[in-house]
Design a protein around this motif. Structure first.
Motif, PDB file in Angstrom:
ATOM      1  N   THR A 162       0.833  -1.204   0.000  1.00 24.08           N
ATOM      2  CA  THR A 162       0.000   0.000   0.000  1.00 24.08           C
ATOM      3  C   THR A 162       0.867   1.254   0.000  1.00 24.08           C
ATOM      4  OG1 THR A 162      -0.074  -0.030   2.424  1.00 24.08           O
ATOM      5  CG2 THR A 162      -1.870  -1.136   1.250  1.00 24.08           C
ATOM      6  N   ASN A 163       2.187   1.101   0.112  1.00 22.48           N
ATOM      7  CA  ASN A 163       3.140   2.213   0.138  1.00 22.48           C
ATOM      8  C   ASN A 163       3.680   2.426  -1.269  1.00 22.48           C
ATOM      9  OD1 ASN A 163       5.532   3.784   0.349  1.00 22.48           O
ATOM     10  ND2 ASN A 163       5.784   3.184   2.490  1.00 22.48           N
ATOM     11  N   ASP A 164       3.157   3.428  -1.963  1.00 20.13           N
ATOM     12  CA  ASP A 164       3.545   3.642  -3.355  1.00 20.13           C
ATOM     13  C   ASP A 164       5.003   4.049  -3.499  1.00 20.13           C
ATOM     14  OD1 ASP A 164       1.190   2.857  -4.445  1.00 20.13           O
ATOM     15  OD2 ASP A 164       0.430   4.853  -4.880  1.00 20.13           O
ATOM     16  N   ASP A 165       5.537   4.833  -2.555  1.00 16.78           N
ATOM     17  CA  ASP A 165       6.945   5.215  -2.637  1.00 16.78           C
ATOM     18  C   ASP A 165       7.837   3.978  -2.616  1.00 16.78           C
ATOM     19  OD1 ASP A 165       6.614   7.925  -2.888  1.00 16.78           O
ATOM     20  OD2 ASP A 165       6.766   8.338  -0.754  1.00 16.78           O
ATOM     21  N   ARG A 166       7.500   3.034  -1.729  1.00 16.06           N
ATOM     22  CA  ARG A 166       8.304   1.811  -1.652  1.00 16.06           C
ATOM     23  C   ARG A 166       8.109   0.949  -2.888  1.00 16.06           C
ATOM     24  NH1 ARG A 166       8.144  -0.941   3.968  1.00 16.06           N
ATOM     25  NH2 ARG A 166       9.312   0.977   4.326  1.00 16.06           N
ATOM     26  N   ALA A 167       6.873   0.878  -3.360  1.00 12.01           N
ATOM     27  CA  ALA A 167       6.599   0.090  -4.559  1.00 12.01           C
ATOM     28  C   ALA A 167       7.405   0.609  -5.745  1.00 12.01           C
ATOM     29  CB  ALA A 167       5.103   0.122  -4.878  1.00 12.01           C
ATOM     30  N   MET A 168       7.431   1.946  -5.926  1.00 11.01           N
ATOM     31  CA  MET A 168       8.172   2.506  -7.054  1.00 11.01           C
ATOM     32  C   MET A 168       9.685   2.369  -6.854  1.00 11.01           C
ATOM     33  SD  MET A 168       5.688   3.116  -8.962  1.00 11.01           S
ATOM     34  CE  MET A 168       6.588   3.784 -10.371  1.00 11.01           C
ATOM     35  N   ALA A 169      10.132   2.396  -5.604  1.00  5.25           N
ATOM     36  CA  ALA A 169      11.559   2.169  -5.339  1.00  5.25           C
ATOM     37  C   ALA A 169      11.946   0.752  -5.747  1.00  5.25           C
ATOM     38  CB  ALA A 169      11.863   2.403  -3.862  1.00  5.25           C
ATOM     39  N   MET A 170      11.046  -0.199  -5.511  1.00  3.64           N
ATOM     40  CA  MET A 170      11.307  -1.588  -5.908  1.00  3.64           C
ATOM     41  C   MET A 170      11.302  -1.726  -7.434  1.00  3.64           C
ATOM     42  SD  MET A 170      11.880  -3.101  -3.054  1.00  3.64           S
ATOM     43  CE  MET A 170      12.565  -1.502  -2.552  1.00  3.64           C
ATOM     44  N   VAL A 171      10.448  -0.961  -8.095  1.00  2.00           N
ATOM     45  CA  VAL A 171      10.466  -0.944  -9.567  1.00  2.00           C
ATOM     46  C   VAL A 171      11.824  -0.448 -10.054  1.00  2.00           C
ATOM     47  CG1 VAL A 171       9.500   0.129 -11.642  1.00  2.00           C
ATOM     48  CG2 VAL A 171       7.980  -0.656  -9.820  1.00  2.00           C
ATOM     49  N   GLY A 172      12.282   0.684  -9.475  1.00  2.00           N
ATOM     50  CA  GLY A 172      13.569   1.240  -9.872  1.00  2.00           C
ATOM     51  C   GLY A 172      14.718   0.291  -9.608  1.00  2.00           C
ATOM     52  N   ALA A 173      14.583  -0.544  -8.561  1.00  2.00           N
ATOM     53  CA  ALA A 173      15.637  -1.501  -8.219  1.00  2.00           C
ATOM     54  C   ALA A 173      15.604  -2.736  -9.106  1.00  2.00           C
ATOM     55  CB  ALA A 173      15.496  -1.912  -6.759  1.00  2.00           C
ATOM     56  N   GLY A 174      14.572  -2.852  -9.942  1.00  2.00           N
ATOM     57  CA  GLY A 174      14.499  -3.991 -10.854  1.00  2.00           C
ATOM     58  C   GLY A 174      13.787  -5.205 -10.291  1.00  2.00           C
ATOM     59  N   LEU A 175      13.066  -5.054  -9.159  1.00  2.00           N
ATOM     60  CA  LEU A 175      12.363  -6.183  -8.557  1.00  2.00           C
ATOM     61  C   LEU A 175      11.170  -6.618  -9.396  1.00  2.00           C
ATOM     62  CD1 LEU A 175      12.283  -7.998  -5.968  1.00  2.00           C
ATOM     63  CD2 LEU A 175      10.632  -6.354  -5.035  1.00  2.00           C
ATOM     64  N   GLY A 176      10.593  -5.679 -10.130  1.00  2.00           N
ATOM     65  CA  GLY A 176       9.442  -6.003 -10.959  1.00  2.00           C
ATOM     66  C   GLY A 176       8.945  -4.774 -11.689  1.00  2.00           C
ATOM     67  N   ILE A 177       7.865  -4.940 -12.435  1.00  2.00           N
ATOM     68  CA  ILE A 177       7.245  -3.838 -13.176  1.00  2.00           C
ATOM     69  C   ILE A 177       5.875  -3.573 -12.569  1.00  2.00           C
ATOM     70  CG2 ILE A 177       8.490  -4.363 -15.300  1.00  2.00           C
ATOM     71  CD1 ILE A 177       5.997  -5.789 -16.318  1.00  2.00           C
ATOM     72  N   THR A 178       5.271  -2.445 -12.902  1.00  2.00           N
ATOM     73  CA  THR A 178       3.947  -2.141 -12.381  1.00  2.00           C
ATOM     74  C   THR A 178       3.222  -1.183 -13.306  1.00  2.00           C
ATOM     75  OG1 THR A 178       2.749  -1.570 -10.344  1.00  2.00           O
ATOM     76  CG2 THR A 178       4.521  -0.091 -10.994  1.00  2.00           C
ATOM     77  N   VAL A 179       1.930  -1.033 -13.091  1.00  3.20           N
ATOM     78  CA  VAL A 179       1.125  -0.032 -13.796  1.00  3.20           C
ATOM     79  C   VAL A 179       0.917   1.128 -12.830  1.00  3.20           C
ATOM     80  CG1 VAL A 179      -1.120   0.482 -14.820  1.00  3.20           C
ATOM     81  CG2 VAL A 179       0.000  -1.714 -15.283  1.00  3.20           C
ATOM     82  N   ALA A 180       1.226   2.349 -13.290  1.00  2.00           N
ATOM     83  CA  ALA A 180       1.152   3.513 -12.403  1.00  2.00           C
ATOM     84  C   ALA A 180       0.843   4.770 -13.210  1.00  2.00           C
ATOM     85  CB  ALA A 180       2.481   3.696 -11.664  1.00  2.00           C
ATOM     86  N   PRO A 181       0.320   5.812 -12.556  1.00  2.00           N
ATOM     87  CA  PRO A 181       0.114   7.092 -13.253  1.00  2.00           C
ATOM     88  C   PRO A 181       1.444   7.632 -13.769  1.00  2.00           C
ATOM     89  CG  PRO A 181      -0.993   7.086 -11.118  1.00  2.00           C
ATOM     90  CD  PRO A 181      -0.107   5.886 -11.140  1.00  2.00           C
ATOM     91  N   LYS A 182       1.406   8.349 -14.865  1.00  3.84           N
ATOM     92  CA  LYS A 182       2.647   8.858 -15.450  1.00  3.84           C
ATOM     93  C   LYS A 182       3.374   9.814 -14.511  1.00  3.84           C
ATOM     94  CE  LYS A 182       3.676   9.221 -19.825  1.00  3.84           C
ATOM     95  NZ  LYS A 182       3.738   9.623 -21.249  1.00  3.84           N
ATOM     96  N   SER A 183       2.676  10.452 -13.586  1.00  2.83           N
ATOM     97  CA  SER A 183       3.314  11.364 -12.636  1.00  2.83           C
ATOM     98  C   SER A 183       4.259  10.642 -11.672  1.00  2.83           C
ATOM     99  CB  SER A 183       2.259  12.134 -11.838  1.00  2.83           C
ATOM    100  OG  SER A 183       1.399  11.242 -11.158  1.00  2.83           O
ATOM    101  N   TYR A 184       4.233   9.307 -11.676  1.00  2.00           N
ATOM    102  CA  TYR A 184       5.137   8.544 -10.818  1.00  2.00           C
ATOM    103  C   TYR A 184       6.533   8.397 -11.430  1.00  2.00           C
ATOM    104  CZ  TYR A 184       1.722   7.036  -7.338  1.00  2.00           C
ATOM    105  OH  TYR A 184       0.816   7.003  -6.306  1.00  2.00           O
TER     106      TYR A 184
END
Length: 304
Positions: free
Chosen positions: A218-240
Motif C-alpha cells: 500500500t506504500n507507493d513510494d516503496r513500490a516505485m523504489a522496488m520498480v527502480g531496483a528492478g524487482l518487478g514492473i507495475t502499472v502507475a500514473p505517469k506522474s510517478y
C-alpha cells in the motif's frame, strides 16, 4: 473575502512596479502572483493595475485600495511586533491528499506555499476525501475529479494516463509501447492503492496473462523504489516517473485519471479558491516529478 496574502502581493507589485520583481521580493512564482492579483481584482470587482511597456501603474480603483492595503499591513505588522500581546492562533487549513498522489508533487507544492495558515494533511482514497469534505473534517482535497460532473466547487489541475513502469535497466526500457504478451512472465509489483487495480487485473486476464507477483504494497513510494531496483514492473500514473524509472504505454490499456482540487463550501467562503495554498498546487503539482513534457497537463487550471 480578501486575504492578507492577496494584499501583500498587491503591495509588492505597487512597490516594485513590476510583476517579475514583485514575485522575487515575496518569494513566489510569477504565475502564482498573477493569479493572486487576478483573484483580488475579481473580489474587488474592478481593475486595479494596468501594465505598460515600462511599469505597472495603478488604476483609480487601485489607488483607493492602496490606502486601505497599507493601513491593514501596518496593523498586521504592529500586532506581530507587539511581544506583550497574546499570540493570535491562526486556524490551520486541513487539506486532504489522495494517497496515490506522487509524493514529489505534494512536496513541491508545500515548499512553494508561503501563507500564514498552517497546513494539516489527511491522506485517503477518493471516497474517503469526499466523505471528509461532506463531514467538515477537511477544507479541501487534492483528489480525482469526475469530468462528467459540472461543478463550481472544484478546479482541474491536470489529466494523465496510466503507464507501464519499469527500471531503466529493463530490456524494454526506451520502448514507446509494450504489449501484454511481452511481459507475460515478468514479475509484477502490485500497488494496492491504485484506483484502476481491478481494471488492470481484468486487462491481463482477458489477454491470458497471469504474471508472477514479486511485491504487494500500500506504500507507493516503496513500490516505485522496488520498480527502480528492478524487482518487478507495475502499472502507475505517469506522474510517478522519477530517476531510475522508465515509462511506456501499455498497448490497449486506456485508463486515465484527472486530478484536481475539490473545495468545501466553508473553504470557498473563508479562503476562496485563489488562496495561496491552492495556487501553490496549481502552479507546482503538475510539474514536480511528473515528466511534464509527456503528461497531458492543462495549460492553466480551470474551474469544473
Amino acid at each position: 473575502m480578501i486575504s492578507r496574502t492577496q494584499l501583500r502581493q498587491f503591495l509588492a507589485v505597487v512597490d516594485t512596479g513590476s510583476f517579475t520583481q514583485a514575485a522575487s521580493s515575496i518569494n513566489v512564482t510569477q504565475p502564482t502572483l498573477s493569479a493572486g492579483i487576478a483573484e483580488l481584482e475579481k473580489r474587488v470587482g474592478m481593475k486595479l493595475l494596468e501594465r505598460t511597456n515600462r511599469r505597472v501603474q495603478l488604476t483609480p480603483a487601485g489607488n483607493q485600495l492602496l490606502k486601505h492595503a497599507r493601513r491593514i499591513e501596518r496593523e498586521f505588522r504592529a500586532a506581530e511586533a507587539n511581544g506583550s500581546a497574546r499570540p493570535v492562533l491562526v486556524k490551520p487549513i486541513r487539506l486532504g491528499v489522495l494517497h496515490s498522489m506522487a509524493t514529489a508533487q505534494v512536496e513541491a507544492a508545500l515548499r512553494a506555499y508561503r501563507g500564514a495558515e498552517r497546513v494539516e494533511i489527511m491522506e485517503g482514497s477518493q471516497a474517503d476525501l469526499s466523505s471528509a469534505i461532506a463531514r467538515g473534517k477537511i477544507e479541501a482535497a487534492i483528489t480525482l475529479i469526475d469530468l462528467d460532473e459540472s461543478r463550481s466547487d472544484q478546479s482541474i489541475l491536470y489529466h494523465e494516463p496510466y503507464c507501464l513502469a519499469m527500471s531503466v535497466s529493463h530490456d524494454l526500457a526506451g520502448r514507446d509501447v509494450v504489449t501484454a504478451a511481452e511481459i507475460a512472465n515478468e514479475p509484477m509489483i502490485v500497488r494496492r492503492s491504485c484506483e484502476v487495480l481491478m481494471q488492470t487485473s481484468r486487462y491481463f486476464t482477458e489477454r491470458g496473462v497471469r504474471p508472477p507477483f514479486s511485491f504487494k504494497s500500500t506504500n507507493d513510494d516503496r513500490a516505485m523504489a522496488m520498480v527502480g531496483a528492478g524487482l518487478g514492473i507495475t502499472v502507475a500514473p505517469k506522474s510517478y516517473r522519477r530517476p531510475g524509472i522508465a515509462m511506456a504505454k501499455l498497448d490497449g490499456f486506456t485508463a486515465t485519471r484527472t486530478v484536481g482540487i475539490r473545495y468545501s463550501q466553508q473553504c470557498i467562503e473563508r479562503y476562496g479558491q485563489g488562496h495561496g495554498l491552492f495556487q501553490a498546487f496549481e502552479s507546482r503539482v503538475s510539474a514536480a516529478g511528473s515528466g511534464s513534457q509527456e503528461q497531458d497537463v492543462l495549460g492553466s487550471p480551470r474551474r469544473g
